[in-house]
Design an enzyme around this catalytic site. Structure first.
Site, PDB file in Angstrom:
ATOM      1  N   HIS A  16       0.846  -1.197   0.000  1.00 49.10           N
ATOM      2  CA  HIS A  16       0.000   0.000   0.000  1.00 49.10           C
ATOM      3  C   HIS A  16       0.881   1.246   0.000  1.00 49.10           C
ATOM      4  CE1 HIS A  16      -3.924   1.965   0.686  1.00 49.10           C
ATOM      5  NE2 HIS A  16      -3.164   2.939   1.165  1.00 49.10           N
ATOM      6  N   ASP A  37     -14.387   3.635   6.510  1.00 52.41           N
ATOM      7  CA  ASP A  37     -13.277   4.450   5.995  1.00 52.41           C
ATOM      8  C   ASP A  37     -13.757   5.368   4.878  1.00 52.41           C
ATOM      9  OD1 ASP A  37     -10.416   5.159   5.740  1.00 52.41           O
ATOM     10  OD2 ASP A  37     -10.669   4.269   3.768  1.00 52.41           O
TER      11      ASP A  37
HETATM   12  N1  URA Z   1      -4.368   6.858   2.258  1.00 53.78           N
HETATM   13  C1  URA Z   1      -5.418   6.231   2.856  1.00 53.78           C
HETATM   14  O1  URA Z   1      -5.868   5.173   2.430  1.00 53.78           O
HETATM   15  N2  URA Z   1      -5.946   6.822   3.960  1.00 53.78           N
HETATM   16  C2  URA Z   1      -5.472   7.962   4.485  1.00 53.78           C
HETATM   17  O2  URA Z   1      -5.991   8.421   5.479  1.00 53.78           O
HETATM   18  C3  URA Z   1      -4.393   8.608   3.835  1.00 53.78           C
HETATM   19  C4  URA Z   1      -3.840   8.016   2.719  1.00 53.78           C
END
Ligand code: URA
Length: 441
Positions: A82, A161
């Site tokens: 990631h 999220d």
């Molecule tokens: N990338 C993500 O997935 N979340 C964040 O809060 C910042 C960068």
């Protein structure tokens, strides 16, 4: 429990219990807690911070807000990667095929870009026919057959999220270590990874502008991963200038293909080799990073990485002839060459501004509902440390709208700081963070 009391407790600097954190995440995701209370809560976290155990609980609450993928029917260690978000970051398009060519299963769910940072899924959609929405059974079947599948996150993955990130984006609460760490790690846990390599960007184009903050973020995420039983390693890389030479979806796909052919920019190639090597190492396929690196370099040099990209494209319905002949890709109609008034060495690049220039052209989204133009972007001919002579070409803008091109040109010109003395380039890899140590380079 009352949201008011939880906001007040965090505002006053106290540690929240697991139940309180779950109550907030669950309540907000279901629509029982309004945006104004959640905004106040996020701002309280921003100023008063969360400790590691609160951040781990927040991560699990994010992951459990939706589907958690069960990848147990894929043989082998599933290792994910990631990026914390940068400009010109097309590493997944190169690293995923390289790692799959090494024999590791890559079952990857990626996101779309927001703001000045790009997303892998938008880039993949530049390849005609490429389907980023495989159903779960087909996703698993492809990973078992080809060792690789790259799809967009399912609608019900980490819904918490999605909602919280959108609110953070408009309440100036993005750049907080606990909020970034739980957002990224929540997605990784939900995506079913056994091992995780994090590419944490540092510099003017990243959320973390300095190395100490980036190390704190990396450390937090590595500790969360470790606590949750995932072998996690963070590679901290430079984002004080764009990665590689292209910014914009189709242009970045072409650059990724060229890199897998061994003809890409050296910074991009080196970072991809390191990330792929750490993935191979994190999956315990090789016992040293050096051995893992040798294997990855071999897969790059013998063309197996490129072959894997072709298999991926074909397996997901894409037109492989575009990978074979990248000149077939359609690039925006208007080409504008940018030159600066002053000459000298490039001392600094405002990388976030360069990302914004690309966004204004249409390469990125200002809001999550913006429609992007895959064909627009920038080719960067001069980066930090390079000498610019009179009338030399600095950036080429590819756009479809004269007004937007004009705005982008203005931003790009202001993004360069030029000096008279030679400036040495920053190191590309700035640190490695594992569960036991922080190695600064
Ligand atoms: N990338 C993500 O997935 N979340 C964040 O809060 C910042 C960068």
């Amino acid at each position: 429990m009352r949201m008011y009391d939880i906001i007040q407790k965090k505002r006053d600097g106290y540690e929240l219990s697991d139940d309180e954190i779950k109550y907030v995440v669950d309540g907000y995701t279901k629509g029982n807690i309004p945006d104004y209370q959640m905004s106040a809560f996020l701002m309280a976290i921003y100023f008063m911070k969360m400790n590691s155990s609160e951040t781990t609980c927040l991560t699990m609450a994010m992951a459990s807000s939706g589907d958690i993928l069960d990848l147990s029917c894929i043989e082998g260690v599933k290792v994910d990667k990631h990026s914390s978000g940068g400009v010109g970051d097309k590493t997944t398009l190169i690293v995923a095929p390289l790692v799959a060519a090494c024999g590791l299963p890559v079952a990857k769910m990626s996101g779309r870009g927001l703001g000045h940072t790009g997303g892998t899924i938008d880039k993949l959609e530049s390849i005609p026919g490429f389907n980023v929405k495989l159903d779960f059974d087909k996703f698993i079947e492809n990973v078992n057959k080809y060792k690789i599948a790259l799809v967009s996150q399912t609608a019900n993955m980490t819904p918490a999220d999605k909602k919280i990130y959108a609110l953070r984006d408009v309440t100036a609460t993005i750049d907080n270590i606990s909020l970034i760490a739980s957002s990224i790690m929540g997605k990784k846990i939900a995506a079913g990874a056994d091992a995780i390599v994090l590419d944490v960007k540092v510099g003017s184009g990243a959320f973390m502008k300095n190395l100490d903050d980036a190390i704190c973020l990396a450390n937090e995420m590595v500790q969360i991963g470790t606590r949750l039983g995932r072998n996690t390693i963070a590679v901290l890389s430079d984002m004080d200038q764009p990665l590689g030479v292209s910014v914009g979806n189709t242009l970045e796909v072409i650059e990724a293909i060229e890199t897998l052919k061994g003809k890409g920019p050296k910074d991009l190639e080196s970072l991809c080799i390191e990330l792929a090597a750490y993935m191979v190492f994190a999956a315990k396929m090789k016992s040293t990073v050096a051995d893992a690196r040798n294997l990855v370099v071999q897969k790059l040099e013998n063309g197996e990485g490129l072959q894997k990209l072709k298999e991926l494209v074909s397996a997901q319905g894409g037109d492989v002839s575009f990978v074979e002949n990248p000149e077939k890709f359609e690039i925006a109609n208007i080409k504008k060459e940018v030159r600066l008034d002053n000459i000298g060495y490039v001392h600094k690049m405002d990388t976030e501004a360069i990302g914004k220039a690309a966004m204004i052209l249409g390469a990125g989204r200002e809001t999550k509902d913006s429609i992007i133009d895959l064909s627009v972007g920038l080719m960067i001919h001069k980066k930090t440390g390079n000498l610019i002579l009179r009338d030399e070409l600095v950036v080429t803008i590819y756009g479809n709208d004269d007004e937007k091109i004009k705005k982008a040109e203005e931003i790009i010109k202001n993004a360069y700081t030029i000096g008279n003395v030679e400036k040495y380039k920053e190191k590309l890899i700035k640190a490695i963070v594992t569960k036991t140590e922080v190695l600064r380079y």
